[in-house]
Design a protein around this motif. Sequence first.
Motif, PDB file in Angstrom:
ATOM      1  N   ARG A   1       0.829  -1.205   0.000  1.00  0.00           N
ATOM      2  CA  ARG A   1       0.000   0.000   0.000  1.00  0.00           C
ATOM      3  C   ARG A   1       0.866   1.260   0.000  1.00  0.00           C
ATOM      4  NH1 ARG A   1      -0.825   2.303   4.897  1.00  0.00           N
ATOM      5  NH2 ARG A   1      -2.982   2.873   4.488  1.00  0.00           N
ATOM      6  N   GLY A   2       0.438   2.269  -0.748  1.00  0.00           N
ATOM      7  CA  GLY A   2       1.024   3.600  -0.688  1.00  0.00           C
ATOM      8  C   GLY A   2       2.531   3.643  -0.826  1.00  0.00           C
ATOM      9  N   ASN A   3       3.170   4.421   0.067  1.00  0.00           N
ATOM     10  CA  ASN A   3       4.612   4.618   0.031  1.00  0.00           C
ATOM     11  C   ASN A   3       5.406   3.364   0.376  1.00  0.00           C
ATOM     12  OD1 ASN A   3       4.282   7.327  -0.623  1.00  0.00           O
ATOM     13  ND2 ASN A   3       4.219   7.967   1.523  1.00  0.00           N
ATOM     14  N   ASP A   4       4.753   2.396   1.003  1.00  0.00           N
ATOM     15  CA  ASP A   4       5.460   1.163   1.361  1.00  0.00           C
ATOM     16  C   ASP A   4       5.985   0.442   0.122  1.00  0.00           C
ATOM     17  OD1 ASP A   4       3.344   0.178   4.184  1.00  0.00           O
ATOM     18  OD2 ASP A   4       4.837   1.768   3.943  1.00  0.00           O
ATOM     19  N   GLN A   5       5.235   0.505  -0.982  1.00  0.00           N
ATOM     20  CA  GLN A   5       5.675  -0.187  -2.196  1.00  0.00           C
ATOM     21  C   GLN A   5       6.963   0.420  -2.744  1.00  0.00           C
ATOM     22  OE1 GLN A   5       4.935  -2.909  -3.458  1.00  0.00           O
ATOM     23  NE2 GLN A   5       5.815  -2.862  -5.518  1.00  0.00           N
ATOM     24  N   ALA A   6       7.044   1.737  -2.782  1.00  0.00           N
ATOM     25  CA  ALA A   6       8.263   2.383  -3.274  1.00  0.00           C
ATOM     26  C   ALA A   6       9.457   2.035  -2.385  1.00  0.00           C
ATOM     27  CB  ALA A   6       8.068   3.895  -3.329  1.00  0.00           C
ATOM     28  N   PHE A   7       9.245   2.014  -1.069  1.00  0.00           N
ATOM     29  CA  PHE A   7      10.315   1.654  -0.143  1.00  0.00           C
ATOM     30  C   PHE A   7      10.740   0.205  -0.373  1.00  0.00           C
ATOM     31  CE2 PHE A   7      12.787   1.896   3.670  1.00  0.00           C
ATOM     32  CZ  PHE A   7      12.706   0.621   4.238  1.00  0.00           C
ATOM     33  N   TYR A   8       9.766  -0.685  -0.539  1.00  0.00           N
ATOM     34  CA  TYR A   8      10.065  -2.103  -0.760  1.00  0.00           C
ATOM     35  C   TYR A   8      10.865  -2.296  -2.050  1.00  0.00           C
ATOM     36  CZ  TYR A   8       9.164  -7.001  -1.944  1.00  0.00           C
ATOM     37  OH  TYR A   8       9.298  -8.317  -2.306  1.00  0.00           O
ATOM     38  N   VAL A   9      10.427  -1.666  -3.118  1.00  0.00           N
ATOM     39  CA  VAL A   9      11.113  -1.820  -4.407  1.00  0.00           C
ATOM     40  C   VAL A   9      12.533  -1.273  -4.329  1.00  0.00           C
ATOM     41  CG1 VAL A   9      11.127  -1.049  -6.811  1.00  0.00           C
ATOM     42  CG2 VAL A   9       8.996  -1.844  -5.761  1.00  0.00           C
ATOM     43  N   LYS A  10      12.711  -0.138  -3.686  1.00  0.00           N
ATOM     44  CA  LYS A  10      14.017   0.510  -3.642  1.00  0.00           C
ATOM     45  C   LYS A  10      15.010  -0.220  -2.745  1.00  0.00           C
ATOM     46  CE  LYS A  10      16.248   4.950  -2.648  1.00  0.00           C
ATOM     47  NZ  LYS A  10      16.027   6.361  -2.226  1.00  0.00           N
ATOM     48  N   HIS A  11      14.550  -0.723  -1.598  1.00  0.00           N
ATOM     49  CA  HIS A  11      15.487  -1.217  -0.592  1.00  0.00           C
ATOM     50  C   HIS A  11      15.450  -2.723  -0.340  1.00  0.00           C
ATOM     51  CE1 HIS A  11      16.619   2.838   0.513  1.00  0.00           C
ATOM     52  NE2 HIS A  11      15.356   3.157   0.691  1.00  0.00           N
ATOM     53  N   LEU A  12      14.375  -3.415  -0.703  1.00  0.00           N
ATOM     54  CA  LEU A  12      14.243  -4.801  -0.280  1.00  0.00           C
ATOM     55  C   LEU A  12      13.979  -5.780  -1.412  1.00  0.00           C
ATOM     56  CD1 LEU A  12      11.977  -4.206   2.854  1.00  0.00           C
ATOM     57  CD2 LEU A  12      14.463  -4.400   2.791  1.00  0.00           C
ATOM     58  N   GLN A  13      13.465  -5.324  -2.529  1.00  0.00           N
ATOM     59  CA  GLN A  13      13.062  -6.268  -3.564  1.00  0.00           C
ATOM     60  C   GLN A  13      14.258  -6.861  -4.297  1.00  0.00           C
ATOM     61  OE1 GLN A  13       9.316  -6.076  -6.099  1.00  0.00           O
ATOM     62  NE2 GLN A  13      10.819  -5.193  -7.492  1.00  0.00           N
ATOM     63  N   ALA A  14      15.205  -6.041  -4.731  1.00  0.00           N
ATOM     64  CA  ALA A  14      16.362  -6.539  -5.469  1.00  0.00           C
ATOM     65  C   ALA A  14      17.403  -7.100  -4.501  1.00  0.00           C
ATOM     66  CB  ALA A  14      16.983  -5.430  -6.314  1.00  0.00           C
ATOM     67  N   PRO A  15      18.053  -8.219  -4.822  1.00  0.00           N
ATOM     68  CA  PRO A  15      19.049  -8.805  -3.921  1.00  0.00           C
ATOM     69  C   PRO A  15      20.165  -7.834  -3.552  1.00  0.00           C
ATOM     70  CG  PRO A  15      18.474 -10.361  -5.645  1.00  0.00           C
ATOM     71  CD  PRO A  15      17.808  -9.072  -6.001  1.00  0.00           C
TER      72      PRO A  15
END
Length: 561
Positions: free
Chosen positions: A132-146
């Motif tokens: 939801r919301g800003n959490d997705q941008a944070f997840y993609v930037k910092h946690l999604q890519a190895p």
Amino acid sequence: MVGIKIEAVERSVDDVFSEDYRFTIPLYQRPYAWTTEQAGELFDDLVVAASGDAPLEEVDPYFLGSIVLIKEVGKPDSQVVDGQQRLTTLALLLGALRLHVHDDFAASLDKRLLQEGDPLKGTIDQSRLTLRGNDQAFYVKHLQAPAALAEAATLSVDTLLDSQRNLLLNSRLFLERLGELSEAECTRLVLFVVQRTFLVIVSTQDFNSAFRVFTVLNERGLDLTHFDILKSEVISTIPDADRESYAKKWEEEENALGRPGFNELFSHIRMVFAKTKARGSILKEFRSAVLTGQRTGRAFIDDVLVPLSGAYATVTRADYAAPGGADAVNNLLRWLGRIDNVDWIPPAIAHLSRPTTDAASLREFLTGLERLAASMLVRRVDTTRRIERYGRVLTALETGEDLYRPDSPLQLTEAEKRDTLLRLGEDLYTAARVRLYVLRRLDAALSDSGVTYDHRIVTVEHVLPQSPAADSRWNRDFTPDEQLHWRHRLANLVLLNRRKNTAAANYDFDVKKAKYFTSVNGVSSFALTTQVLTVDEWTPSVLEERQQQLLDTLAAVWSLR
């Protein structure tokens, strides 16, 4: 509602993170809220469930419960009505596992977390789970890519939203825990999670029907259906001549506790017999742990259900009755009832339900149990290790071990005593779940009669304010470092039976005593607060002496020395 279809299917994690679903957390959902405690519990459960040498196809599957979606048949787009905490935490775990398995497995996990675009289908690269919301941008930037996840340890959490902090800290927790496992263990774990971990996906096409399903699952409770099944199974084994009378016994216990209490009772009965944290469905574990061997339906009701139901009612209501010593027992039960969890209940009902239990032996046992529960609360022992400890107490009870030997699981080790005292001497106010219990327990010990007060409102107040005015005497009596040291410690905290007054909280000491720490008749209800009223000044030396006195009192209450 004509034409609305509700589907419920069992899916493995492999099926869940696939082309069949593209999950979105709607904005109306609450933020991601699982902390490292819940994430750690899930991780521990999965590691235990995956352990062993048996082929994975022979290992019992792990059931993660149900999730509710708004989803059209045949289309992957899925709005998550219930289940975002589990789905998000699973995504974090799969992401962390990529850094601890060989490249082929890591690449396969990537495909489960990120849907690759297909120009022929007109699709683009996108997460299989969109937060939801800003959490997705944070997840993609910092946690999604190895590569980004590998650098997550250097990120500061100070300026993050709570949901983003939880995402980051849970990812770090998984990386740390996985670092304690071998590559072979990590490989087995990822295979188990993907192939042998299941969810039930309930989907419907519109919000109203999805929300109705969510309400049924969460308010009426799936576990209640399990207990109805158990009742049918148990009663069906009883001969016809006795069946009606035993069905009546069951219903009497159910009515005495009420459906919610009866629901809780079965979880505690399972723990009494299994002595471990639940790893599967309550129905399966209850059958394997409780309804085993030669125990007939009549024996279960007479020897297990009725005595443990009665003990549960006594324990939760603190209404033990006996010719002598009942007051002390009920006082201990009331203190245990203020602990922030119910994991202590199975040992308590197991001891109380024994035919040989009397007031004296029960008081001795509950004294040790409250001490253990309080110590684990103060030391912030996590749920998994807390339940393991109570399981050892239950084993000692069952085997007839001496519970009062120094090496008994009911007793604290010397290291645990030292750690408890150390934690009590540190910043207590910041431990929100701990401070009120400790202060009320301390206040009761300081009262001449040892009585406790049951005020509707009890708040914790600082004597030395958290933010003293620049021109106040506090800044003359305490250096900034001394204020920082003493502000949240035991010696500087008192109890009030009213809401906090922000303005009054910053008064100088003499004014604060007269206007804030006294009741209408000039005397505080709390011994802890009354002590402060007898002091003429509030200085570092006064706090030093008071801190030692209060720690000595708690050490005596819980036998920590």
